[in-house]
Design a protein around this motif. Sequence first.
Motif, PDB file in Angstrom:
ATOM      1  N   UNK A  87      -9.223 -12.981 -33.623  1.00  0.00           N
ATOM      2  CA  UNK A  87      -9.208 -14.028 -32.606  1.00  0.00           C
ATOM      3  C   UNK A  87     -10.573 -14.247 -31.974  1.00  0.00           C
ATOM      4  N   UNK A  88     -11.380 -13.196 -31.933  1.00  0.00           N
ATOM      5  CA  UNK A  88     -12.753 -13.299 -31.454  1.00  0.00           C
ATOM      6  C   UNK A  88     -13.687 -12.658 -32.481  1.00  0.00           C
ATOM      7  N   UNK A 109     -10.237 -12.998 -20.725  1.00  0.00           N
ATOM      8  CA  UNK A 109     -11.430 -12.236 -20.353  1.00  0.00           C
ATOM      9  C   UNK A 109     -12.694 -12.935 -20.840  1.00  0.00           C
ATOM     10  N   UNK A 110     -12.622 -13.515 -22.032  1.00  0.00           N
ATOM     11  CA  UNK A 110     -13.777 -14.247 -22.562  1.00  0.00           C
ATOM     12  C   UNK A 110     -14.113 -15.451 -21.682  1.00  0.00           C
ATOM     13  N   UNK A 146      -2.384 -20.650 -25.119  1.00  0.00           N
ATOM     14  CA  UNK A 146      -3.417 -20.399 -26.117  1.00  0.00           C
ATOM     15  C   UNK A 146      -3.032 -20.993 -27.463  1.00  0.00           C
ATOM     16  N   UNK A 147      -4.023 -21.503 -28.160  1.00  0.00           N
ATOM     17  CA  UNK A 147      -3.856 -21.961 -29.532  1.00  0.00           C
ATOM     18  C   UNK A 147      -4.971 -21.309 -30.341  1.00  0.00           C
ATOM     19  N   UNK A 148      -4.733 -20.085 -30.856  1.00  0.00           N
ATOM     20  CA  UNK A 148      -5.807 -19.341 -31.520  1.00  0.00           C
ATOM     21  C   UNK A 148      -6.502 -20.152 -32.605  1.00  0.00           C
ATOM     22  N   UNK A 149      -7.822 -20.099 -32.576  1.00  0.00           N
ATOM     23  CA  UNK A 149      -8.610 -20.797 -33.581  1.00  0.00           C
ATOM     24  C   UNK A 149      -8.892 -22.251 -33.253  1.00  0.00           C
ATOM     25  N   UNK A 150      -8.261 -22.781 -32.206  1.00  0.00           N
ATOM     26  CA  UNK A 150      -8.462 -24.177 -31.825  1.00  0.00           C
ATOM     27  C   UNK A 150      -9.619 -24.257 -30.843  1.00  0.00           C
ATOM     28  N   UNK A 151     -10.777 -24.678 -31.335  1.00  0.00           N
ATOM     29  CA  UNK A 151     -11.972 -24.725 -30.496  1.00  0.00           C
ATOM     30  C   UNK A 151     -11.953 -25.921 -29.547  1.00  0.00           C
ATOM     31  N   UNK A 152     -11.163 -26.932 -29.853  1.00  0.00           N
ATOM     32  CA  UNK A 152     -11.128 -28.129 -29.011  1.00  0.00           C
ATOM     33  C   UNK A 152     -10.318 -27.916 -27.740  1.00  0.00           C
ATOM     34  N   UNK A 153      -9.406 -26.944 -27.765  1.00  0.00           N
ATOM     35  CA  UNK A 153      -8.528 -26.729 -26.614  1.00  0.00           C
ATOM     36  C   UNK A 153      -8.617 -25.280 -26.153  1.00  0.00           C
ATOM     37  N   UNK A 154      -9.784 -24.920 -25.638  1.00  0.00           N
ATOM     38  CA  UNK A 154      -9.949 -23.614 -25.031  1.00  0.00           C
ATOM     39  C   UNK A 154      -9.501 -23.652 -23.580  1.00  0.00           C
ATOM     40  N   UNK A 156     -17.411 -10.808 -33.700  1.00  0.00           N
ATOM     41  CA  UNK A 156     -18.263  -9.748 -33.170  1.00  0.00           C
ATOM     42  C   UNK A 156     -19.323 -10.312 -32.238  1.00  0.00           C
ATOM     43  N   UNK A 157     -19.885 -11.474 -32.562  1.00  0.00           N
ATOM     44  CA  UNK A 157     -20.909 -12.073 -31.702  1.00  0.00           C
ATOM     45  C   UNK A 157     -20.316 -12.489 -30.367  1.00  0.00           C
ATOM     46  N   UNK A 158     -19.056 -12.972 -30.372  1.00  0.00           N
ATOM     47  CA  UNK A 158     -18.397 -13.337 -29.118  1.00  0.00           C
ATOM     48  C   UNK A 158     -18.147 -12.105 -28.253  1.00  0.00           C
ATOM     49  N   UNK A 159     -17.754 -11.013 -28.861  1.00  0.00           N
ATOM     50  CA  UNK A 159     -17.548  -9.768 -28.114  1.00  0.00           C
ATOM     51  C   UNK A 159     -18.871  -9.285 -27.527  1.00  0.00           C
TER      52      UNK A 159
END
Length: 413
Positions: A51-52, A18-19, A156-164, A54-57
């Motif tokens: 996983x997300x 959804x994000x 998904x790899x939670x917390x992995x910003x390089x592989x969204x 508050x600012x992302x939500x």
Amino acid sequence: MPADLAVIGLGHLGLPLAQAATAAGIDTIGYDTDPRPVAELAAGRPPVDGSLTASEIRRMLSGGFRPTTNPAELGRVRTAVICTPVPLGTHRAPDLTAVAEAARALAARLRPNTTVLLESPVHPGTTEQFLLPLLEGGSGLRAGRDFHLAYSPSRLDPGNRAHGYAHTPKVIGGLTPACTESAAAFYGRLTDKVVRARGTREAETVKVLETNFRHVNIALVNEMAVLCHELGVDLWDVIRCAETKPFGFQAFRPGPGVGGHGVPVDTIGPHRPLRLVELAGQVNERMPQYVIQRCATLLNEHGKSARGARVLLLGITYKPDLADQEGSPATEIARRLMDMGAVVSYHDPYVADWRVRDLPVPRADSLYEAAAAADLTVLLQHHRTYDLQGLAVKAQLLLDTRGVTPAGAAHRL
């Protein structure tokens, strides 16, 4: 109000989708039968697993994302993705209850030309043999003719910003070639690369292979950890050298157990056991007990008994720098220590409260003071906030199950 996309299931699979969709400008609703996460998200509060943020939500909400418990919303979308959880049920078979509930809610409102996608981890054949009859029976429509149906394994790899989503290729397999192309058109809006499988069964089996690959290789390196300790060999130095090989090797590292949402699949149907995966599961499930053995041995070597010993556990989540405790071995390790009569406490910057056997475990406020007071400190998860050099100095006795402390500063797994 019509939307382009409905994400069904607002857990660890659905929310990142959804994000990504909202960020790509896709008008998205998030549907869940549980009113609690829906209310929390609508209020701008992050999920409990961290996983997300508050600012992302808040950015999702400002981008038009609408969480809802109203199933009528499902009849107003062009694409619906089922991301409900699939826990293990009896005899380690996948429990498809949530998938069935999602399918029935969607089928009652399914419109022609809708694209229906399944991302939940399932056995090969589930999309055609389980999901398809529910959708057709509840809607009166025909899959492949009146609506599109496809499967896409979550990566998904939670917390992995390089592989969204944008940088992770998406595998898709449709019931028909037209179904595959419809799914490709949707996922092509979210990711740089779409990979087409021959069909739904091939796409489903991709998830089985990827999950089992992880567990089998972790089991191998966990067995190597036990062997290397017995031989007096530094396994982490072995891995450091081995990973310089430019072909035929991928580095995995041992730990106190295997956590996370990816459950190994060791049986496909009633007569198809995967013996290697089954054995790997047994190896990984033994690791918490091995950690306990090491704890008891270290205490004994330093003239202390496990009974009455003060043991501090550091990092109780399944992955570093996240609050998610799904499948974390910390609970079993704490339980076994308690059974031995140890006095257990914990520290984790991402977990404010922790209960084992419905009893609260004391949380250390000051990490260094707690480590200095504990007879044994056990590093179970390496959060970046931990100063390992300082911790090694303060702790009376430190067992590092992740191999991240400076060489010679602690006892390694």
